[in-house]
Motif scaffolding. Structure first.
Motif, short mmCIF file in Angstrom:
data_model
loop_
_atom_site.label_atom_id
_atom_site.label_comp_id
_atom_site.label_asym_id
_atom_site.label_seq_id
_atom_site.Cartn_x
_atom_site.Cartn_y
_atom_site.Cartn_z
N ILE A 2 0.86 -1.18 0.00
CA ILE A 2 0.00 0.00 0.00
C ILE A 2 0.90 1.23 0.00
O ILE A 2 1.56 1.52 0.99
CB ILE A 2 -0.95 0.00 1.21
N HIS A 3 0.94 1.95 -1.11
CA HIS A 3 1.85 3.08 -1.26
C HIS A 3 1.22 4.40 -0.84
O HIS A 3 1.94 5.37 -0.68
CB HIS A 3 2.31 3.20 -2.72
N THR A 4 -0.09 4.48 -0.71
CA THR A 4 -0.73 5.76 -0.49
C THR A 4 -1.68 5.69 0.69
O THR A 4 -2.46 4.75 0.81
CB THR A 4 -1.48 6.22 -1.75
N GLN A 5 -1.58 6.71 1.56
CA GLN A 5 -2.59 6.91 2.61
C GLN A 5 -3.03 8.36 2.49
O GLN A 5 -2.27 9.27 2.72
CB GLN A 5 -2.01 6.65 4.00
N ASP A 6 -4.28 8.54 2.10
CA ASP A 6 -4.84 9.88 1.87
C ASP A 6 -5.89 10.14 2.94
O ASP A 6 -6.87 9.42 3.04
CB ASP A 6 -5.47 9.93 0.48
N ILE A 7 -5.67 11.20 3.75
CA ILE A 7 -6.66 11.54 4.77
C ILE A 7 -7.30 12.89 4.48
O ILE A 7 -7.93 13.49 5.35
CB ILE A 7 -6.06 11.51 6.20
N GLY A 8 -7.13 13.38 3.24
CA GLY A 8 -7.85 14.58 2.81
C GLY A 8 -7.10 15.88 2.98
O GLY A 8 -7.73 16.94 2.98
N MET A 9 -5.79 15.84 3.08
CA MET A 9 -5.04 17.10 3.15
C MET A 9 -5.17 17.86 1.82
O MET A 9 -5.33 17.24 0.76
CB MET A 9 -3.56 16.82 3.43
N PRO A 10 -5.10 19.19 1.85
CA PRO A 10 -5.16 19.96 0.60
C PRO A 10 -4.01 19.59 -0.33
O PRO A 10 -2.89 19.40 0.12
CB PRO A 10 -5.02 21.42 1.07
#
Length: 200
Positions: free
Chosen positions: A71-79
């Motif tokens: 899993i290369h990406t963790q997106d928590i909604g930063m601009p």
């Protein structure tokens, strides 16, 4: 002696040896932090780590959230600040007011590597980004930035973060070989000695 007791005695040495297996520490986002800072690391997340120090105790580790490196990406909604981020970045919250170290590393072929370590103290409510370039050209560079709102509040932009210090020479580091034998382009090691590493 019963079969069950015999089986337990046979398995006991195997489980006792677990303490000698490799152990990896992972960075864990703070739970229930009322006003966190935010961080994003971009590129080569499989080699990135975040550490925070509180009362002389350093905690943290690599940013991948588990032992499986897929899993290369963790997106928590930063601009995103106009960036086309689609893969290989990691976003998390941080505890503000603590000395924080960000370690980022690039690994290329033939044991070639390049890394930069920086330290800063995050402020509550602020967005921080750290982007590392490839070391293919002989150097890698870390770009620490702040993500700030546009003056008209319609979007976001990146500005250099000048409140960082570097453990070594600065934001740009030279790549090097972890095994100096690879400096000779004609050196061809047995592939079984370097499993999973491109030794061409």
């Amino acid at each position: 002696m019963s079969t069950r007791s015999t089986l337990c005695l046979l398995l006991l040495p195997m489980f006792a040896g677990c303490q000698y297996l490799p152990h990896t520490d992972y960075f864990v986002a703070p739970a229930n932090e009322p006003n966190p800072a935010w961080i994003r690391v971009v590129n080569f997340t499989q080699h990135a780590a975040i550490y925070q120090s509180a009362n002389g105790v350093k905690t943290g580790g690599v940013v991948r959230t588990g032992p499986l490196p897929f899993i290369h990406t963790q997106d928590i909604g930063m601009p995103k600040a106009g960036q086309n981020l689609t893969w290989d970045y990691y976003e998390s919250t941080l505890r503000p007011g603590l000395e924080t170290s960000v370690y980022m590393s690039w690994e290329g072929t033939r044991t070639r590597t390049c890394f930069v370590t920086t330290t800063f103290t995050p402020e509550a409510g602020r967005y921080y980004q750290f982007l590392l370039t490839s070391g293919d050209g002989g150097t890698c560079t870390l770009y620490p930035t702040l993500i700030e709102r546009d003056k008209d509040s319609t979007g976001w932009h990146l500005v250099p973060n000048k409140d960082v210090t570097y453990k070594y020479d600065g934001p740009t580091a030279k790549s090097f070989y972890t095994n100096s034998q690879f400096e000779d382009p004609n050196y061809q090691p047995p592939p079984e000695r370097y499993p999973g590493i491109d030794v061409r």
